[in-house]
Design a protein around this motif. Structure first.
Motif, PDB file in Angstrom:
ATOM      1  N   ASP A 219       0.849  -1.193   0.000  1.00 42.08           N
ATOM      2  CA  ASP A 219       0.000   0.000   0.000  1.00 42.08           C
ATOM      3  C   ASP A 219       0.882   1.239   0.000  1.00 42.08           C
ATOM      4  O   ASP A 219       2.091   1.195   0.261  1.00 42.08           O
ATOM      5  CB  ASP A 219      -0.934  -0.008   1.216  1.00 42.08           C
ATOM      6  N   PHE A 220       0.260   2.370  -0.265  1.00 44.89           N
ATOM      7  CA  PHE A 220       1.007   3.627  -0.401  1.00 44.89           C
ATOM      8  C   PHE A 220       1.745   3.989   0.884  1.00 44.89           C
ATOM      9  O   PHE A 220       2.901   4.417   0.853  1.00 44.89           O
ATOM     10  CB  PHE A 220       0.044   4.751  -0.796  1.00 44.89           C
ATOM     11  N   ALA A 221       1.083   3.787   2.035  1.00 48.13           N
ATOM     12  CA  ALA A 221       1.694   4.168   3.310  1.00 48.13           C
ATOM     13  C   ALA A 221       2.975   3.385   3.573  1.00 48.13           C
ATOM     14  O   ALA A 221       3.975   3.958   4.033  1.00 48.13           O
ATOM     15  CB  ALA A 221       0.705   3.951   4.451  1.00 48.13           C
ATOM     16  N   SER A 222       2.970   2.073   3.292  1.00 47.36           N
ATOM     17  CA  SER A 222       4.180   1.284   3.538  1.00 47.36           C
ATOM     18  C   SER A 222       5.291   1.681   2.575  1.00 47.36           C
ATOM     19  O   SER A 222       6.476   1.658   2.930  1.00 47.36           O
ATOM     20  CB  SER A 222       3.883  -0.209   3.448  1.00 47.36           C
ATOM     21  N   LEU A 223       4.933   2.068   1.349  1.00 46.60           N
ATOM     22  CA  LEU A 223       5.940   2.543   0.398  1.00 46.60           C
ATOM     23  C   LEU A 223       6.586   3.832   0.889  1.00 46.60           C
ATOM     24  O   LEU A 223       7.805   4.004   0.784  1.00 46.60           O
ATOM     25  CB  LEU A 223       5.311   2.764  -0.987  1.00 46.60           C
ATOM     26  N   VAL A 224       5.778   4.742   1.444  1.00 43.79           N
ATOM     27  CA  VAL A 224       6.319   5.993   1.968  1.00 43.79           C
ATOM     28  C   VAL A 224       7.204   5.729   3.176  1.00 43.79           C
ATOM     29  O   VAL A 224       8.268   6.330   3.340  1.00 43.79           O
ATOM     30  CB  VAL A 224       5.177   6.963   2.335  1.00 43.79           C
TER      31      VAL A 224
END
Length: 309
Positions: A219-224
């Motif tokens: 998900d986007f949060a884990s990528l950030v």
């Protein structure tokens, strides 16, 4: 090959056909070109010589054996293994019941609860089976609230509902699980709200922590939070919002802005129960056990067998 060894190998072959492959004695006799009575005598001789050992498992015996093997494998102190239900929902309800039974065995008083699908299923099970004689007096979340509407990730609401069914006092964490940035996290963690939940974390005698798979599409949060680090480290599973690989390494990032119980604080809790769901993979369970975080486990017996195979 010596005559005695050749005889033992032949007895083992007959025993394997009969006991493991479920072949009829007449079929084995036809395959080997001998009489059926001779096959019967060979099976008796195989038992007499110790080629075949028959063990009778009393009810619950297999689960006890699996738990003992898990203890030797990972250093766990104890756990609960459940049989698969007719579908995933029934299996998750059995896992929820197993988690509650473990809380009773441990005589838990101050409980911390994670989040995720299985925690939502546990809430559902408790609403159908209130625990009037529960020893739990206080309960708090281990993770902040998610911005998504799914109940399974609404930590404070789950704590409220679980506390209601256990007759315990709820303590809430009025902070997001994933703030906008590391700077915002640092600001939020300097507040009185955070200091109050820290005090609850330090009082815990038991933590109930979800063990899940790492998604194939991050998900986007884990990528950030991690960039490409999770892929580089071959991440396979998740506990709370921490990620780990199959070797049990918990992946760390200087840019991790999640608000959850610090791993160092969690490790100081006397009892840390890892709870798998019906869909937790063997890789995730293996990595979770190798991490050394957990003292207890609640999982499917079939998953434990797969792990130990």
């Amino acid at each position: 090959m010596e005559p005695k060894q050749e005889k033992l190998h032949r007895l083992a072959l007959v025993a394997r056909r009969y006991y493991l492959e479920d072949r009829k004695q007449s079929d084995i006799a036809q395959e080997l070109g001998v009489s059926r009575p001779l096959i019967s005598r060979m099976l008796s001789e195989a038992r007499d010589l110790g080629v075949v050992k028959i063990t009778i498992q009393e009810p619950g015996g297999e689960a006890s054996d699996l738990l003992e093997r898990l203890r030797q494998y990972s250093g766990l102190r104890d756990g609960v293994l459940v049989e698969d239900g007719a579908d995933n929902d029934e299996t998750n309800q059995r896992l929820s019941e197993g988690a509650v039974s473990l809380l009773r065995q441990l005589r838990t008083r101050c409980l911390g609860v994670g989040w995720g699908y299985l925690i939502g299923q546990l809430v559902t099970w408790l609403q159908k089976h209130p625990q009037e004689n529960s020893t739990v007096t206080d309960i708090c979340p281990l993770v902040g609230n998610a911005s998504i509407p799914a109940r399974n990730y609404q930590s404070n609401e789950n704590v409220r509902l679980i506390a209601q069914q256990l007759g315990a006092a709820p303590h809430f964490l009025y902070l997001p699980a994933l703030p906008e940035s590391l700077e915002e996290k640092q600001l939020l963690c300097s507040t009185e709200v955070y200091r109050q939940i820290q005090a609850q974390w330090n009082r815990m005698d038991t933590a109930l922590v979800n063990i899940g798979d790492y998604p194939s599409s991050p998900d986007f949060a884990s990528l950030v939070r991690y960039g490409s680090l999770l892929q580089q480290e071959h991440t396979c599973g998740r506990l709370l919002i921490y990620y780990f690989n199959e070797e049990g390494k918990v992946i760390r990032s200087d840019q991790d802005f999640a608000i959850q119980i610090p791993l160092e604080t969690l490790r100081q809790c006397p009892n840390i129960i890892g709870v798998c769901s019906a869909n937790t993979s063997v890789k995730a369970l293996r990595g979770a056990l190798r991490s050394g975080v957990f003292s207890h486990i609640v999982t499917r017996a079939a998953l434990a067998k797969e792990l130990l195979a």
